[in-house]
Design a protein around this motif. Structure first.
Motif, PDB file in Angstrom:
ATOM      1  N   GLN A 184       0.447   6.407  -3.231  1.00  0.00           N
ATOM      2  CA  GLN A 184       1.302   5.238  -3.423  1.00  0.00           C
ATOM      3  C   GLN A 184       0.868   4.370  -1.582  1.00  0.00           C
ATOM      4  N   GLU A 185       0.606   4.958  -0.767  1.00  0.00           N
ATOM      5  CA  GLU A 185       0.845   4.554   1.022  1.00  0.00           C
ATOM      6  C   GLU A 185      -0.793   3.775   0.454  1.00  0.00           C
ATOM      7  N   ARG A 186      -1.484   4.313   0.985  1.00  0.00           N
ATOM      8  CA  ARG A 186      -2.626   4.339   1.377  1.00  0.00           C
ATOM      9  C   ARG A 186      -3.253   3.134  -0.029  1.00  0.00           C
ATOM     10  N   ASN A 187      -3.284   3.355  -0.955  1.00  0.00           N
ATOM     11  CA  ASN A 187      -3.841   2.616  -2.722  1.00  0.00           C
ATOM     12  C   ASN A 187      -3.198   1.167  -1.950  1.00  0.00           C
ATOM     13  N   ARG A 188      -2.112   0.870  -1.711  1.00  0.00           N
ATOM     14  CA  ARG A 188      -2.522  -0.909  -1.520  1.00  0.00           C
ATOM     15  C   ARG A 188      -2.532  -0.873   0.456  1.00  0.00           C
ATOM     16  N   LEU A 189      -2.786  -0.511   1.488  1.00  0.00           N
ATOM     17  CA  LEU A 189      -3.486  -0.057   2.050  1.00  0.00           C
ATOM     18  C   LEU A 189      -4.056   0.513   3.071  1.00  0.00           C
ATOM     19  N   CYS A 190      -5.113   0.562   2.959  1.00  0.00           N
ATOM     20  CA  CYS A 190      -6.385   2.020   3.368  1.00  0.00           C
ATOM     21  C   CYS A 190      -6.162   2.291   5.529  1.00  0.00           C
ATOM     22  N   PRO A 191      -5.819   3.081   5.558  1.00  0.00           N
ATOM     23  CA  PRO A 191      -5.211   3.539   7.079  1.00  0.00           C
ATOM     24  C   PRO A 191      -6.077   3.181   8.171  1.00  0.00           C
ATOM     25  N   MET A 192      -7.095   3.087   7.639  1.00  0.00           N
ATOM     26  CA  MET A 192      -8.082   3.742   8.824  1.00  0.00           C
ATOM     27  C   MET A 192      -8.847   2.048   9.112  1.00  0.00           C
ATOM     28  N   CYS A 193      -9.316   1.210   7.716  1.00  0.00           N
ATOM     29  CA  CYS A 193      -9.359  -0.209   7.635  1.00  0.00           C
ATOM     30  C   CYS A 193      -8.803  -1.168   8.000  1.00  0.00           C
ATOM     31  N   ASN A 194      -7.231  -0.915   7.627  1.00  0.00           N
ATOM     32  CA  ASN A 194      -6.394  -1.635   7.538  1.00  0.00           C
ATOM     33  C   ASN A 194      -6.474  -3.082   6.104  1.00  0.00           C
ATOM     34  N   LYS A 195      -7.053  -2.662   5.214  1.00  0.00           N
ATOM     35  CA  LYS A 195      -7.889  -3.674   4.482  1.00  0.00           C
ATOM     36  C   LYS A 195      -7.564  -3.082   2.856  1.00  0.00           C
ATOM     37  N   LYS A 196      -6.947  -3.735   1.788  1.00  0.00           N
ATOM     38  CA  LYS A 196      -7.050  -3.146   0.229  1.00  0.00           C
ATOM     39  C   LYS A 196      -8.542  -1.850   0.689  1.00  0.00           C
ATOM     40  N   PRO A 197      -8.365  -1.525  -0.213  1.00  0.00           N
ATOM     41  CA  PRO A 197      -9.575  -0.313  -0.148  1.00  0.00           C
ATOM     42  C   PRO A 197     -10.568  -0.562  -1.290  1.00  0.00           C
ATOM     43  N   THR A 198     -11.542  -0.968  -1.231  1.00  0.00           N
ATOM     44  CA  THR A 198     -12.855  -0.661  -1.911  1.00  0.00           C
ATOM     45  C   THR A 198     -12.779   0.688  -1.852  1.00  0.00           C
ATOM     46  N   LEU A 199     -13.531   0.836  -2.882  1.00  0.00           N
ATOM     47  CA  LEU A 199     -13.360   2.522  -3.391  1.00  0.00           C
ATOM     48  C   LEU A 199     -14.763   3.082  -4.074  1.00  0.00           C
ATOM     49  N   VAL A 200     -14.399   4.008  -3.190  1.00  0.00           N
ATOM     50  CA  VAL A 200     -16.261   4.930  -4.577  1.00  0.00           C
ATOM     51  C   VAL A 200     -15.767   5.894  -4.459  1.00  0.00           C
ATOM     52  N   GLU A 201     -16.579   7.143  -5.372  1.00  0.00           N
ATOM     53  CA  GLU A 201     -15.980   8.475  -5.981  1.00  0.00           C
ATOM     54  C   GLU A 201     -16.012   9.460  -4.796  1.00  0.00           C
ATOM     55  N   GLY A 202     -15.972  10.626  -4.930  1.00  0.00           N
ATOM     56  CA  GLY A 202     -15.379  11.220  -3.935  1.00  0.00           C
ATOM     57  C   GLY A 202     -15.241  12.770  -5.004  1.00  0.00           C
ATOM     58  N   ASP A 203     -14.976  13.605  -4.224  1.00  0.00           N
ATOM     59  CA  ASP A 203     -15.202  15.206  -4.697  1.00  0.00           C
ATOM     60  C   ASP A 203     -13.267  14.816  -4.516  1.00  0.00           C
ATOM     61  N   GLY A 204     -13.066  16.209  -4.884  1.00  0.00           N
ATOM     62  CA  GLY A 204     -11.830  16.948  -4.775  1.00  0.00           C
ATOM     63  C   GLY A 204     -11.083  15.542  -4.284  1.00  0.00           C
ATOM     64  N   PHE A 205     -10.408  15.765  -3.543  1.00  0.00           N
ATOM     65  CA  PHE A 205      -8.823  14.714  -3.249  1.00  0.00           C
ATOM     66  C   PHE A 205      -9.422  13.887  -2.319  1.00  0.00           C
ATOM     67  N   ALA A 206     -11.022  13.547  -2.120  1.00  0.00           N
ATOM     68  CA  ALA A 206     -11.489  12.717  -1.430  1.00  0.00           C
ATOM     69  C   ALA A 206     -10.636  12.059  -0.159  1.00  0.00           C
ATOM     70  N   ASP A 207     -10.725  11.057  -0.350  1.00  0.00           N
ATOM     71  CA  ASP A 207     -10.024  10.701   1.210  1.00  0.00           C
ATOM     72  C   ASP A 207      -8.269  10.166   0.569  1.00  0.00           C
ATOM     73  N   GLY A 208      -8.154  10.842  -1.102  1.00  0.00           N
ATOM     74  CA  GLY A 208      -6.083  10.179  -1.319  1.00  0.00           C
ATOM     75  C   GLY A 208      -6.367   9.261  -1.931  1.00  0.00           C
ATOM     76  N   PHE A 209      -7.312   8.034  -2.245  1.00  0.00           N
ATOM     77  CA  PHE A 209      -7.079   7.169  -3.074  1.00  0.00           C
ATOM     78  C   PHE A 209      -6.938   7.249  -4.499  1.00  0.00           C
ATOM     79  N   THR A 210      -6.471   6.371  -5.226  1.00  0.00           N
ATOM     80  CA  THR A 210      -6.663   6.804  -6.807  1.00  0.00           C
ATOM     81  C   THR A 210      -6.995   5.010  -7.068  1.00  0.00           C
ATOM     82  N   LYS A 211      -7.137   5.244  -8.625  1.00  0.00           N
ATOM     83  CA  LYS A 211      -7.395   3.878  -9.267  1.00  0.00           C
ATOM     84  C   LYS A 211      -6.148   3.523 -10.433  1.00  0.00           C
ATOM     85  N   GLY A 212      -5.674   2.556 -10.273  1.00  0.00           N
ATOM     86  CA  GLY A 212      -4.122   2.341 -10.591  1.00  0.00           C
ATOM     87  C   GLY A 212      -4.360   2.761 -12.696  1.00  0.00           C
ATOM     88  N   ASP A 213      -5.893   2.781 -12.728  1.00  0.00           N
ATOM     89  CA  ASP A 213      -6.296   2.756 -14.551  1.00  0.00           C
ATOM     90  C   ASP A 213      -6.812   4.241 -14.500  1.00  0.00           C
TER      91      ASP A 213
END
Length: 355
Positions: free
Chosen positions: A315-344
Motif C-alpha cells: 500500500q505504501e510502496r505502490n504510491r512511491l518507490c522508496p528507492m527512487c522516490n518516483k511512482k514505481p514502473t514495474l517489472v515482473e519478479g519472483d516470490g515477493f520480489a520487491d513488494g510492489f503489486t499491480k492494482g488490477d
C-alpha cells in the motif's frame, strides 16, 4: 589588498578544485574525478552491478533449485517456526499487541525505546535457538552449494529464501508476530499492512566485512536481530529519516570515517545531525523504520551473525518507490520480489525498474 598584520603576496586554490565535488545535474549528486583510468574503472563496477541485478532472479532460481536438490540441512527443524524458539518476553509483547485493549502507550511499557527516534528493542529468540540457527548457517556456508550475496553492501551472508526459510519460518514470523507489533508502532509508514518481506543473514568477522556504511533500507519496517556469536563493539548508529537529510556530507559528529565510492558519493546523503549509537545484544531485535538512515560500526574482535528482515507494505510502496522516490514502473519478479503489486492483479509481486 595586503593585510599589514599578515602580509601575503599570493593566494592559491586547493588542487581538489579540479577533482572533487563535481556536480552532475542529471543525477543530483557530486562525484570525484581523479583520472580517466579511475573513471573507467568505476564505470565498469557500476555496469557490472547493473548486469548483476538484471540476472538476479534467474540466478536466484538456479541456486534455490540446486540447494533444494543437493543440500542436506544439519538441523531441519530450525526451518519451521515454533513458539518455543521465541523469547517469552516477545510472546507477551505480541499477545498484548493482539488484544482489543492494546494501545501504543501500553506497548511502550513492554519494550525498550532507544534514544534514536522510534527505534525499539526487545528480545526475539531464545539463546538456544540462536545457537542452533548459527550452526545451521555455518553448516550451509561450509558446503559447496552456490550462494548469493544478500545485497550490494554485504559481501558475506545468506539469502534465507534460497535456503528455504521463507514459507515456513519468516512468513509466519512476520504475519503472526511482527505485524501486530509494527501496526501499533508504525501505523504512519506501512506498519498496519506489512504483506511481504526480504530476509537474509549477514556475517561480520575479522578479515571479512567489519562494518556497514550509512544507508537506508528497501523496506517500510526493518527488524535486525543479533544472533551471536562472541564479538566486541560493532554497535549500530542511527540518524534522521532519509527525506529529512541535508545533502551536504558531514558525519563528523558520529566520529566516523566514511569511504564513499567515487561515483556514488552522494547517492546516500550523510546527515549533518548527530547520530545515536545503539548497542547490539545477542538474541534481541532492533525494530526501526526502513527509511531511517543507519549503519554499523566495526567489530573489533570475534564474529557476529545478524538476521535482517526487510518488511514491506505494498500500500505504501505502490504510491512511491522508496528507492527512487518516483511512482514505481514495474517489472515482473519472483516470490515477493520487491513488494510492489499491480492494482488490477491482486497479490502479483513486482520490482521497480527504476532502481
Amino acid at each position: 589588498m595586503l593585510n599589514n598584520n599578515c602580509p601575503v603576496d599570493k593566494f592559491y586554490i586547493c588542487s581538489c578544485f579540479c577533482t572533487d565535488n563535481i556536480f552532475l545535474e542529471n543525477y543530483k549528486l557530486h562525484v570525484r574525478y581523479v583520472s580517466e583510468e579511475q573513471f573507467k574503472w568505476d564505470y565498469k563496477k557500476v555496469r557490472a552491478e547493473v548486469e548483476r541485478r538484471k540476472s538476479l532472479s534467474v540466478k536466484s532460481e538456479e541456486r534455490t533449485a540446486y540447494i533444494q536438490k543437493h543440500y542436506i540441512p544439519l538441523y531441519p527443524h530450525v526451518y519451521h517456526l515454533q513458539e518455543e524458539y521465541l523469547a517469552p518476553e516477545f510472546i507477551q509483547i505480541v499477545q498484548y499487541s493482539l488484544s482489543n485493549s492494546a494501545t501504543l502507550d501500553g506497548l511502550l511499557k513492554l519494550i525498550q525505546s532507544e534514544t534514536a527516534a522510534r527505534v525499539y528493542r526487545f528480545p526475539v529468540f531464545t539463546n538456544e535457538f540462536c545457537h542452533k540457527l548459527i550452526e545451521e548457517l555455518e553448516h550451509f556456508e561450509e558446503s559447496d552449494t552456490p550462494k548469493g550475496r544478500p545485497n550490494t553492501m554485504n559481501n558475506y551472508g545468506i539469502l534465507l529464501n534460497e535456503l528455504g526459510f521463507d514459507d515456513t519460518f519468516i512468513s509466519p514470523l512476520r504475519e503472526r508476530y511482527l505485524s501486530p507489533v509494527a501496526s501499533l508502532l508504525y501505523p504512519d509508514c506501512g506498519g498496519k499492512c506489512l504483506d511481504s518481506h526480504k530476509a537474509f543473514v549477514v556475517k561480520y568477522a575479522m578479515n571479512e566485512d567489519l562494518d556497514l556504511s550509512y544507508h537506508y533500507d528497501n523496506a517500510e519496517v526493518t527488524l535486525n536481530v543479533s544472533l551471536g556469536k562472541e564479538f566486541t563493539e560493532g554497535n549500530l548508529y542511527f540518524g534522521d529519516m532519509r527525506q529529512q537529510q541535508n545533502p551536504q556530507m558531514a558525519l563528523s559528529q558520529c566520529a566516523l570515517t566514511v569511504h564513499s565510492a567515487t561515483l556514488m558519493m552522494l547517492q546516500v546523503p550523510l546527515s549533518e545531525t548527530e547520530c545515536t549509537e545503539v548497542e547490539h545484544r545477542v538474541a534481541e531485535g532492533l525494530l526501526h523504520r526502513g527509511q531511517q538512515m543507519h549503519g554499523a560500526l566495526p567489530i573489533s574482535s570475534g564474529l557476529r551473525w545478524n538476521l535482517i528482515i526487510w518488511m514491506r507494505s505494498s500500500q505504501e510502496r505502490n504510491r512511491l518507490c522508496p528507492m527512487c522516490n518516483k511512482k514505481p514502473t514495474l517489472v515482473e519478479g519472483d516470490g515477493f520480489a520487491d513488494g510492489f503489486t499491480k492494482g488490477d492483479v491482486p497479490g502479483e509481486r513486482a520490482l521497480c525498474v527504476l532502481h
